[in-house]
Design a protein around this motif. Sequence first.
Motif, PDB file in Angstrom:
ATOM      1  N   SER A  25       0.839  -1.206   0.000  1.00  0.00           N
ATOM      2  CA  SER A  25       0.000   0.000   0.000  1.00  0.00           C
ATOM      3  C   SER A  25       0.867   1.246   0.000  1.00  0.00           C
ATOM      4  O   SER A  25       0.550   2.237  -0.646  1.00  0.00           O
ATOM      5  CB  SER A  25      -0.897   0.050   1.237  1.00  0.00           C
ATOM      6  OG  SER A  25      -1.791  -1.015   1.198  1.00  0.00           O
ATOM      7  N   SER A  26       1.981   1.182   0.733  1.00  0.00           N
ATOM      8  CA  SER A  26       2.817   2.383   0.774  1.00  0.00           C
ATOM      9  C   SER A  26       3.488   2.597  -0.594  1.00  0.00           C
ATOM     10  O   SER A  26       3.697   3.726  -1.015  1.00  0.00           O
ATOM     11  CB  SER A  26       3.808   2.332   1.942  1.00  0.00           C
ATOM     12  OG  SER A  26       5.067   1.931   1.521  1.00  0.00           O
ATOM     13  N   SER A  27       3.772   1.500  -1.333  1.00  0.00           N
ATOM     14  CA  SER A  27       4.306   1.662  -2.698  1.00  0.00           C
ATOM     15  C   SER A  27       3.242   2.297  -3.592  1.00  0.00           C
ATOM     16  O   SER A  27       3.555   3.150  -4.422  1.00  0.00           O
ATOM     17  CB  SER A  27       4.703   0.315  -3.309  1.00  0.00           C
ATOM     18  OG  SER A  27       5.658  -0.313  -2.514  1.00  0.00           O
ATOM     19  N   VAL A  28       1.979   1.882  -3.399  1.00  0.00           N
ATOM     20  CA  VAL A  28       0.895   2.456  -4.214  1.00  0.00           C
ATOM     21  C   VAL A  28       0.763   3.944  -3.878  1.00  0.00           C
ATOM     22  O   VAL A  28       0.664   4.791  -4.771  1.00  0.00           O
ATOM     23  CB  VAL A  28      -0.435   1.698  -3.961  1.00  0.00           C
ATOM     24  CG1 VAL A  28      -1.600   2.422  -4.633  1.00  0.00           C
ATOM     25  CG2 VAL A  28      -0.340   0.265  -4.468  1.00  0.00           C
TER      26      VAL A  28
ATOM     27  N   LYS B  40       3.022   5.901  -2.839  1.00  0.00           N
ATOM     28  CA  LYS B  40       4.169   6.660  -3.382  1.00  0.00           C
ATOM     29  C   LYS B  40       4.134   6.713  -4.907  1.00  0.00           C
ATOM     30  O   LYS B  40       4.928   7.415  -5.521  1.00  0.00           O
ATOM     31  CB  LYS B  40       5.485   5.996  -2.939  1.00  0.00           C
ATOM     32  CG  LYS B  40       5.926   6.437  -1.553  1.00  0.00           C
ATOM     33  CD  LYS B  40       7.326   5.933  -1.256  1.00  0.00           C
ATOM     34  CE  LYS B  40       7.246   4.656  -0.479  1.00  0.00           C
ATOM     35  NZ  LYS B  40       8.390   3.816  -0.374  1.00  0.00           N
ATOM     36  N   GLY B  41       3.266   5.907  -5.501  1.00  0.00           N
ATOM     37  CA  GLY B  41       3.161   5.916  -6.966  1.00  0.00           C
ATOM     38  C   GLY B  41       4.122   4.958  -7.649  1.00  0.00           C
ATOM     39  O   GLY B  41       4.224   4.940  -8.873  1.00  0.00           O
ATOM     40  N   SER B  42       4.858   4.132  -6.865  1.00  0.00           N
ATOM     41  CA  SER B  42       5.795   3.211  -7.510  1.00  0.00           C
ATOM     42  C   SER B  42       5.119   1.886  -7.886  1.00  0.00           C
ATOM     43  O   SER B  42       5.738   1.015  -8.488  1.00  0.00           O
ATOM     44  CB  SER B  42       7.014   2.964  -6.613  1.00  0.00           C
ATOM     45  OG  SER B  42       6.608   2.465  -5.375  1.00  0.00           O
TER      46      SER B  42
ATOM     47  N   THR C  31       0.968   0.287  -9.080  1.00  0.00           N
ATOM     48  CA  THR C  31      -0.448   0.634  -9.262  1.00  0.00           C
ATOM     49  C   THR C  31      -1.291  -0.234  -8.328  1.00  0.00           C
ATOM     50  O   THR C  31      -0.850  -1.321  -7.911  1.00  0.00           O
ATOM     51  CB  THR C  31      -0.908   0.375 -10.712  1.00  0.00           C
ATOM     52  OG1 THR C  31      -0.775  -1.029 -10.971  1.00  0.00           O
ATOM     53  CG2 THR C  31      -0.083   1.178 -11.711  1.00  0.00           C
ATOM     54  N   GLN C  32      -2.500   0.245  -8.033  1.00  0.00           N
ATOM     55  CA  GLN C  32      -3.416  -0.537  -7.204  1.00  0.00           C
ATOM     56  C   GLN C  32      -3.721  -1.870  -7.891  1.00  0.00           C
ATOM     57  O   GLN C  32      -3.792  -2.922  -7.254  1.00  0.00           O
ATOM     58  CB  GLN C  32      -4.709   0.270  -6.977  1.00  0.00           C
ATOM     59  CG  GLN C  32      -5.711  -0.401  -6.060  1.00  0.00           C
ATOM     60  CD  GLN C  32      -5.184  -0.566  -4.632  1.00  0.00           C
ATOM     61  OE1 GLN C  32      -4.657   0.373  -4.055  1.00  0.00           O
ATOM     62  NE2 GLN C  32      -5.293  -1.777  -4.082  1.00  0.00           N
ATOM     63  N   GLU C  33      -3.812  -1.815  -9.225  1.00  0.00           N
ATOM     64  CA  GLU C  33      -4.128  -3.019  -9.993  1.00  0.00           C
ATOM     65  C   GLU C  33      -3.011  -4.072  -9.820  1.00  0.00           C
ATOM     66  O   GLU C  33      -3.285  -5.255  -9.590  1.00  0.00           O
ATOM     67  CB  GLU C  33      -4.253  -2.611 -11.467  1.00  0.00           C
ATOM     68  CG  GLU C  33      -4.843  -3.676 -12.339  1.00  0.00           C
ATOM     69  CD  GLU C  33      -4.644  -3.335 -13.820  1.00  0.00           C
ATOM     70  OE1 GLU C  33      -4.173  -2.216 -14.150  1.00  0.00           O
ATOM     71  OE2 GLU C  33      -4.942  -4.224 -14.635  1.00  0.00           O
ATOM     72  N   ALA C  34      -1.763  -3.606  -9.885  1.00  0.00           N
ATOM     73  CA  ALA C  34      -0.632  -4.534  -9.726  1.00  0.00           C
ATOM     74  C   ALA C  34      -0.644  -5.130  -8.321  1.00  0.00           C
ATOM     75  O   ALA C  34      -0.399  -6.327  -8.128  1.00  0.00           O
ATOM     76  CB  ALA C  34       0.683  -3.810  -9.986  1.00  0.00           C
ATOM     77  N   MET C  35      -0.964  -4.292  -7.330  1.00  0.00           N
ATOM     78  CA  MET C  35      -1.009  -4.784  -5.948  1.00  0.00           C
ATOM     79  C   MET C  35      -2.103  -5.852  -5.801  1.00  0.00           C
ATOM     80  O   MET C  35      -1.869  -6.912  -5.210  1.00  0.00           O
ATOM     81  CB  MET C  35      -1.275  -3.617  -4.993  1.00  0.00           C
ATOM     82  CG  MET C  35      -1.520  -4.076  -3.573  1.00  0.00           C
ATOM     83  SD  MET C  35      -1.612  -2.709  -2.408  1.00  0.00           S
ATOM     84  CE  MET C  35      -2.344  -3.539  -1.006  1.00  0.00           C
TER      85      MET C  35
END
Length: 694
Positions: free
Chosen positions: A341-344, A346-348, A350-354
Amino acid sequence: MSHIVSYHVHGAIAEAVVDNPPVNATSASVRQGLAEAIRKAEADPEVRALVIRCAGKTFIAGADIKEFGKPMAEPQLPALLAMMDRATKPIVAALHGTVLGGGFEVALAAHYRVALPETRFGFPEVKLGIVPGAGGTQRTPRLAGLETTIKLTTEGGQIDVAKALASGLIDAIAEDGDLGLAALAYAEKLVVEGQGPRSAGTLPMPADDPALFEEARKALSRKMRGQSAPLKILDAIRLGYEMDFDAALLQEFALCRESIAGPQSKALRHMFAAEREVARIPGLPADTPTRLIERVGVIGLGAMGRGIVMAIVSAGLPVIAVGLDQEHVDAAMKAIGKMWSSSVAKGSMTQEAMDKRLALITTSDDMHDLAATQLVVEAVTEDMAVKKAVFATLGQVTQPDTILASNTSFLNIDMLAEASGRPEDVCGMHFFNPAHVMRLLENVRAAKTDRDVVATIMALGKRIGKLPVLSGVCDGFIVNRMLSKRSREAFFLVEEGASPAAVDRVLLSYGFPMGPFALGDLAGLDVQAAARKARAATATERELRADFVEQMVAEGRLGQKSGSGWYSYDENRKSGPNPQTDAMIAAHAERHGLKLREIGEEEILQRLLYAMVNEGAKLLSEGIAARADEIDVAMVNGLGWPSHSGGPMFWADQIGLDKVLAAIERFRAEQGDAYWTPAPLLVQYAGEGRGFTA
Ligand code: 3HC
């Protein structure tokens, strides 16, 4: 024409096709072939434009690294590109794959550029310690501006077609997939529209921005500490403001050649070759069969297990994550979700990838669920009895050919192999913390590991984006075994009078990301104390006496996480001096009657690093590491040994093994045989006047 560059004429358009596998590097024959193609196209009155394209998986991916340091056959790359600049007919570069370095420079010297949608572009020269030598620092700013140029050339990253198009580095994207046809059509259109050649060199440099250079210089001095190429590249870009285009190209090429001849580039090129060499295992042919891995089990969901789960699903492989009980499983999934979630945020990512990654994880608290896997990575607590029991169960509950890999960092995998009842399927896969970030993966071949198991885990490592290095079984494998010798010397240096901060400073200025004491605080002194305890039975009296971590742990000082360790830490984990540490060292010296002395930086550096080189020589003669390449790649990627010195074994070779040996003999006289007996292989190679890597 040579078969490396073929030449065809299609009506008014000539086409030069480079076919120089594996990556179409601009070897002498490519340069000669392209020069001939340009001459032919210029001389043929029927030809109105020329397309340059490449066969195989990529457009030219750079100059030929194997030619560096050797006399270069004519034409050199800048001379070829000058021919393109002067051509009277438009030249179109048709781009696909990875358009890198000298390949990008060829493309930018062409007058027009068309690329397939998946194409990537970059100047990786900086990673080889090199200044781009064929106009990269001169044509790029004229086309794309200063900011993009500085970022691309000094950081060595890649951009995609969208960014390349938006920055003016390409002219069109060939959407329909047939690059050859698209480029011919593009060239025909130019001819029909009467568009002539155009050289980036005729464009003006963008407005100067000294502040941007200054900012980059500061950031690079911090981020790429100790490396000379990034700053030289900034100097090369500045040439565009100091002289005309042709003169700047000459100077840029001079800087390029100078950087190629320098020690940092030599070391970085060693690393480039070594990283590829370690994938080839001596005695294990490339066509060794591998086992099909479609689902992986991970057992043990502490920090390491979670990181391993994250690393594996990131590559699209489903994982069954098994924890001790539901509570552990829930905690692990919560922690994984939090990190992603913290990567999402930060924009590194996407929510879809997560969501996709999360969907690949199945959880369980029952080892029987691992029956559906072809590989299980064990990451339970670092305790032989616990691990043996896990391997005994795994041997029963998994399929007969499921690979069983331990992530242990120092336990004997042969014993786990025996416990499993089918030792041929057992190996080590030692990830580094944090496992989803660190590139190094030490794969461990135990005494009875099957060849196809070794081939499978090497291939799997690559598949999940890691850099796998093969090690044999020993205490600590390659990285931790060598590191333990550095830690020992670091403690001894403190007992003799060097301050922890002074020791750390020496390694920091050598190029390590941090010194041994800052690293201890980061990893946790309790973890270090536990590792020392596990090895206490084989430790010397002097090693046991240097019990600083035990003393700190007894006081609740565990390093960063408790706010106090070798250093003290504020709430943002920013470190400062710790008076308690000074007091502890003084009391320790008094208690044991130790006489403290001033220790110079050179002695600190040599004792810390030569201790590792000597251990590396032992790893080689014991066959734990097949070659010096394994050690250098592992130490650079696992411990942060600065890549621009090429890793411990290459570095020692550059110093001269006779000199390294002489220093070790001196330390032996001062410190005793127990710590400084030179490795027989070091003595042998020093006597033969050869190196570890040569
Ligand atoms: N010269 C010679 N050989 C090269 C090469 C190059 N520039 N780039 C790659 N190779 C070789 C590799 O050594 C390897 O050989 P091997 O099979 O015998 O080990 C083979 O090509 C395949 O390479 P990879 O295993 O790396 O294959 P990947 O598909 O994973 O990656 C790549 C391909 C992205 C092109 C990657 O190889 C790469 O990044 N190469 C380096 C590119 C580079 O640094 N270019 C700049 C060179 S310096 C320059 O151009 C100076 C100029 O400014 C004058």
